[in-house]
Design a protein around this motif. Structure first.
Motif, mmCIF file in Angstrom:
data_model
loop_
_atom_site.group_PDB
_atom_site.id
_atom_site.type_symbol
_atom_site.label_atom_id
_atom_site.label_comp_id
_atom_site.label_asym_id
_atom_site.label_seq_id
_atom_site.Cartn_x
_atom_site.Cartn_y
_atom_site.Cartn_z
ATOM 1 N N ASN A 1 2.518 -7.940 -2.151
ATOM 2 C CA ASN A 1 2.310 -8.019 -3.590
ATOM 3 C C ASN A 1 2.102 -6.620 -4.166
ATOM 4 O O ASN A 1 1.307 -5.852 -3.646
ATOM 5 C CB ASN A 1 1.085 -8.904 -3.869
ATOM 6 C CG ASN A 1 0.917 -9.207 -5.329
ATOM 7 O OD1 ASN A 1 1.883 -9.360 -6.056
ATOM 8 N ND2 ASN A 1 -0.326 -9.293 -5.753
ATOM 9 N N GLY A 2 2.825 -6.288 -5.212
ATOM 10 C CA GLY A 2 2.698 -4.982 -5.859
ATOM 11 C C GLY A 2 3.716 -3.952 -5.404
ATOM 12 O O GLY A 2 3.752 -2.844 -5.943
ATOM 13 N N ARG A 3 4.551 -4.287 -4.434
ATOM 14 C CA ARG A 3 5.553 -3.332 -3.954
ATOM 15 C C ARG A 3 6.422 -2.875 -5.125
ATOM 16 O O ARG A 3 6.896 -3.665 -5.928
ATOM 17 C CB ARG A 3 6.433 -3.955 -2.889
ATOM 18 C CG ARG A 3 7.416 -2.962 -2.306
ATOM 19 C CD ARG A 3 8.224 -3.579 -1.215
ATOM 20 N NE ARG A 3 9.030 -2.558 -0.567
ATOM 21 C CZ ARG A 3 9.711 -2.750 0.530
ATOM 22 N NH1 ARG A 3 9.704 -3.923 1.138
ATOM 23 N NH2 ARG A 3 10.423 -1.773 1.053
ATOM 24 N N HIS B 1 0.832 -1.207 0.000
ATOM 25 C CA HIS B 1 0.000 0.000 0.000
ATOM 26 C C HIS B 1 0.864 1.254 0.000
ATOM 27 O O HIS B 1 2.058 1.199 0.243
ATOM 28 C CB HIS B 1 -0.972 0.007 1.184
ATOM 29 C CG HIS B 1 -0.316 0.206 2.520
ATOM 30 N ND1 HIS B 1 0.211 -0.837 3.238
ATOM 31 C CD2 HIS B 1 -0.103 1.317 3.254
ATOM 32 C CE1 HIS B 1 0.719 -0.372 4.372
ATOM 33 N NE2 HIS B 1 0.544 0.933 4.406
ATOM 34 N N MET B 2 0.202 2.353 -0.286
ATOM 35 C CA MET B 2 0.828 3.669 -0.239
ATOM 36 C C MET B 2 -0.004 4.551 0.690
ATOM 37 O O MET B 2 -1.226 4.599 0.570
ATOM 38 C CB MET B 2 0.836 4.311 -1.623
ATOM 39 C CG MET B 2 1.343 5.739 -1.616
ATOM 40 S SD MET B 2 0.772 6.653 -3.053
ATOM 41 C CE MET B 2 1.160 8.312 -2.543
ATOM 42 N N VAL B 3 0.650 5.228 1.612
ATOM 43 C CA VAL B 3 -0.029 6.202 2.465
ATOM 44 C C VAL B 3 -0.136 7.503 1.681
ATOM 45 O O VAL B 3 0.865 8.038 1.206
ATOM 46 C CB VAL B 3 0.728 6.428 3.791
ATOM 47 C CG1 VAL B 3 0.073 7.536 4.601
ATOM 48 C CG2 VAL B 3 0.801 5.131 4.590
ATOM 49 N N VAL B 4 -1.358 7.997 1.524
ATOM 50 C CA VAL B 4 -1.606 9.251 0.798
ATOM 51 C C VAL B 4 -1.709 10.361 1.845
ATOM 52 O O VAL B 4 -2.669 10.406 2.606
ATOM 53 C CB VAL B 4 -2.907 9.164 -0.031
ATOM 54 C CG1 VAL B 4 -3.149 10.450 -0.785
ATOM 55 C CG2 VAL B 4 -2.851 7.972 -0.983
ATOM 56 N N PRO B 5 -0.725 11.262 1.908
ATOM 57 C CA PRO B 5 -0.693 12.259 2.974
ATOM 58 C C PRO B 5 -1.645 13.438 2.774
ATOM 59 O O PRO B 5 -2.038 14.096 3.733
ATOM 60 C CB PRO B 5 0.760 12.728 2.960
ATOM 61 C CG PRO B 5 1.201 12.515 1.544
ATOM 62 C CD PRO B 5 0.459 11.313 1.054
ATOM 63 N N THR B 6 -1.991 13.736 1.537
ATOM 64 C CA THR B 6 -2.806 14.901 1.217
ATOM 65 C C THR B 6 -3.354 14.728 -0.194
ATOM 66 O O THR B 6 -3.044 13.735 -0.860
ATOM 67 C CB THR B 6 -1.959 16.189 1.329
ATOM 68 O OG1 THR B 6 -2.804 17.322 1.175
ATOM 69 C CG2 THR B 6 -0.842 16.226 0.310
ATOM 70 N N TYR C 1 4.174 7.971 -8.250
ATOM 71 C CA TYR C 1 4.057 7.376 -6.922
ATOM 72 C C TYR C 1 4.063 5.861 -7.058
ATOM 73 O O TYR C 1 3.529 5.314 -8.024
ATOM 74 C CB TYR C 1 2.770 7.822 -6.223
ATOM 75 C CG TYR C 1 2.777 9.276 -5.833
ATOM 76 C CD1 TYR C 1 3.209 9.670 -4.570
ATOM 77 C CD2 TYR C 1 2.342 10.255 -6.718
ATOM 78 C CE1 TYR C 1 3.216 11.007 -4.206
ATOM 79 C CE2 TYR C 1 2.349 11.601 -6.358
ATOM 80 C CZ TYR C 1 2.785 11.959 -5.105
ATOM 81 O OH TYR C 1 2.795 13.283 -4.745
ATOM 82 N N THR C 2 4.647 5.171 -6.069
ATOM 83 C CA THR C 2 4.679 3.710 -6.090
ATOM 84 C C THR C 2 4.171 3.146 -4.762
ATOM 85 O O THR C 2 4.173 3.837 -3.737
ATOM 86 C CB THR C 2 6.106 3.174 -6.332
ATOM 87 O OG1 THR C 2 6.969 3.673 -5.301
ATOM 88 C CG2 THR C 2 6.634 3.587 -7.696
ATOM 89 N N PHE C 3 3.749 1.888 -4.810
ATOM 90 C CA PHE C 3 3.378 1.176 -3.586
ATOM 91 C C PHE C 3 4.664 0.852 -2.851
ATOM 92 O O PHE C 3 5.610 0.322 -3.447
ATOM 93 C CB PHE C 3 2.603 -0.097 -3.923
ATOM 94 C CG PHE C 3 1.252 0.166 -4.518
ATOM 95 C CD1 PHE C 3 0.184 0.520 -3.701
ATOM 96 C CD2 PHE C 3 1.047 0.080 -5.878
ATOM 97 C CE1 PHE C 3 -1.062 0.781 -4.241
ATOM 98 C CE2 PHE C 3 -0.203 0.324 -6.430
ATOM 99 C CZ PHE C 3 -1.260 0.672 -5.602
ATOM 100 N N THR C 4 4.726 1.178 -1.558
ATOM 101 C CA THR C 4 5.998 1.122 -0.841
ATOM 102 C C THR C 4 6.075 0.088 0.273
ATOM 103 O O THR C 4 7.174 -0.274 0.673
ATOM 104 C CB THR C 4 6.305 2.495 -0.223
ATOM 105 O OG1 THR C 4 5.211 2.877 0.620
ATOM 106 C CG2 THR C 4 6.514 3.548 -1.305
ATOM 107 N N SER C 5 4.967 -0.373 0.792
ATOM 108 C CA SER C 5 5.029 -1.314 1.914
ATOM 109 C C SER C 5 5.292 -2.730 1.400
ATOM 110 O O SER C 5 5.096 -3.016 0.215
ATOM 111 C CB SER C 5 3.730 -1.265 2.716
ATOM 112 O OG SER C 5 2.683 -1.868 1.982
#
Length: 129
Positions: free
Chosen positions: A69-71, A49-54, A62-66
């Protein structure tokens, strides 16, 4: 062991299993920090997942960072589900610059995307908390 004891043991085993399964299901959404909005690579809040800050007018770059699957994959047009732990309404839009079909999420939502499933280009927060 008599039949009554066997039934009691089976019931106890089932009772102990239910909380363990509930904890596992809850762990998936807890990956999104309190106060955050997260886009997940897979349905049902699975995968990276990606945390969307704003608000982000264009998810390109942007990329999935955690872990999961999909990182490392691009977020734009690849998100399948969300967790909204933020105190404001958030829209995920089909097009960049907050246009086109959208999905709306309120506080404490954990859902799959519908109108923007794997076709998402921007995220708009209603306002700051």
């Amino acid at each position: 062991m008599n039949r009554t004891l066997k039934l009691a043991a089976a019931a106890l085993g089932a009772a102990l299993l239910v909380p363990a399964l509930a904890t596992t299901a809850q762990a998936d959404t807890s990956d999104c920090p309190e106060g955050a909005f997260c886009l997940f690579y897979n349905s049902n809040q699975q995968g990276s997942h990606m945390v969307v800050p704003t608000s982000i007018p264009d998810l390109a770059g942007y990329t999935f960072t955690s872990p999961g699957n999909g990182r490392g994959q691009h977020v734009k047009n690849n998100a399948a589900s969300v967790v909204s732990n933020t105190c404001v309404t958030v829209w995920v839009h089909y097009n960049s610059n907050y246009s086109g079909p959208s999905d709306m999420f309120n506080f404490r939502n954990a859902e799959n995307l519908v109108n923007t499933y794997n076709e998402n280009a921007s995220v708009k927060f209603a306002h700051d908390c």
